[in-house]
Design a protein around this motif. Structure first.
Motif, PDB file in Angstrom:
ATOM      1  N   LEU A 144     -29.341  -8.564  69.438  1.00 40.47           N
ATOM      2  CA  LEU A 144     -28.524  -8.869  68.265  1.00 40.47           C
ATOM      3  C   LEU A 144     -29.488  -9.249  67.392  1.00 40.47           C
ATOM      4  O   LEU A 144     -30.405 -10.300  67.952  1.00 40.47           O
ATOM      5  CB  LEU A 144     -27.455  -9.724  69.008  1.00 40.47           C
ATOM      6  N   VAL A 145     -29.511  -9.804  66.082  1.00 47.28           N
ATOM      7  CA  VAL A 145     -30.627 -10.153  65.011  1.00 47.28           C
ATOM      8  C   VAL A 145     -29.243 -11.174  64.241  1.00 47.28           C
ATOM      9  O   VAL A 145     -28.494 -10.626  63.429  1.00 47.28           O
ATOM     10  CB  VAL A 145     -30.852  -9.030  64.421  1.00 47.28           C
ATOM     11  N   GLU A 146     -29.494 -12.240  64.118  1.00 48.18           N
ATOM     12  CA  GLU A 146     -28.928 -12.958  63.499  1.00 48.18           C
ATOM     13  C   GLU A 146     -30.607 -13.792  61.914  1.00 48.18           C
ATOM     14  O   GLU A 146     -31.499 -14.082  62.574  1.00 48.18           O
ATOM     15  CB  GLU A 146     -28.275 -14.131  64.769  1.00 48.18           C
ATOM     16  N   ILE A 171     -26.526  -9.558  62.756  1.00 52.19           N
ATOM     17  CA  ILE A 171     -25.625  -7.682  62.827  1.00 52.19           C
ATOM     18  C   ILE A 171     -26.560  -7.130  63.993  1.00 52.19           C
ATOM     19  O   ILE A 171     -27.265  -8.229  64.785  1.00 52.19           O
ATOM     20  CB  ILE A 171     -27.265  -6.639  61.880  1.00 52.19           C
ATOM     21  N   ARG A 172     -26.235  -6.236  65.133  1.00 46.44           N
ATOM     22  CA  ARG A 172     -26.275  -5.773  66.330  1.00 46.44           C
ATOM     23  C   ARG A 172     -27.272  -4.357  65.951  1.00 46.44           C
ATOM     24  O   ARG A 172     -26.278  -3.411  65.505  1.00 46.44           O
ATOM     25  CB  ARG A 172     -24.968  -5.154  67.136  1.00 46.44           C
ATOM     26  N   ILE A 195     -23.537  -4.630  61.372  1.00 43.31           N
ATOM     27  CA  ILE A 195     -22.917  -5.370  60.534  1.00 43.31           C
ATOM     28  C   ILE A 195     -22.503  -6.460  60.856  1.00 43.31           C
ATOM     29  O   ILE A 195     -21.042  -6.297  60.860  1.00 43.31           O
ATOM     30  CB  ILE A 195     -22.774  -5.294  59.368  1.00 43.31           C
ATOM     31  N   LEU A 196     -22.310  -7.511  61.773  1.00 50.64           N
ATOM     32  CA  LEU A 196     -21.344  -8.779  62.481  1.00 50.64           C
ATOM     33  C   LEU A 196     -20.980  -9.325  61.221  1.00 50.64           C
ATOM     34  O   LEU A 196     -19.546  -9.976  61.115  1.00 50.64           O
ATOM     35  CB  LEU A 196     -21.737  -9.270  63.443  1.00 50.64           C
ATOM     36  N   SER A 197     -21.781  -9.687  60.820  1.00 49.73           N
ATOM     37  CA  SER A 197     -21.051 -10.828  59.297  1.00 49.73           C
ATOM     38  C   SER A 197     -22.176 -10.982  58.171  1.00 49.73           C
ATOM     39  O   SER A 197     -23.593 -10.965  58.311  1.00 49.73           O
ATOM     40  CB  SER A 197     -20.935 -12.584  60.264  1.00 49.73           C
TER      41      SER A 197
END
Length: 83
Positions: free
Chosen positions: A30-32, A23-24, A57-59
């Motif tokens: 950026l939190v992965e 997520i960003r 939500i990026l992925s």
């Protein structure tokens, strides 16, 4: 003096899934590899949005629990019937 034995049973609740997010946050961080348990993707998304308000939500992907443990056990205390 009477001794009372209290038994414990374990019940399986609804099977949950572990979701892996990237997520960003609202301030651009950026939190992965963020792992969240949820009964569904919708529930997991709601949990993410509670913790990271206004995030993007990026992925997201569903992953298995490799630890081999049984998730979501519910304890139920049983009292013996009075004689």
């Amino acid at each position: 003096m009477h001794q009372i034995n209290i038994g414990v049973t374990l019940k399986m609740m609804d099977m949950s899934g572990k979701y892996l997010y990237s997520i960003r946050s609202a301030n651009g961080v950026l939190v992965e590899n963020l792992q969240i348990f949820g009964k569904s993707r919708k529930e997991a998304d709601a949990k993410i949005r509670q913790m990271y308000w206004r995030c993007e939500i990026l992925s997201c992907s569903l992953v298995g629990d490799a630890s081999g443990r049984t998730p979501n056990l519910k304890m139920q205390w049983l009292r013996p019937k009075a004689a």
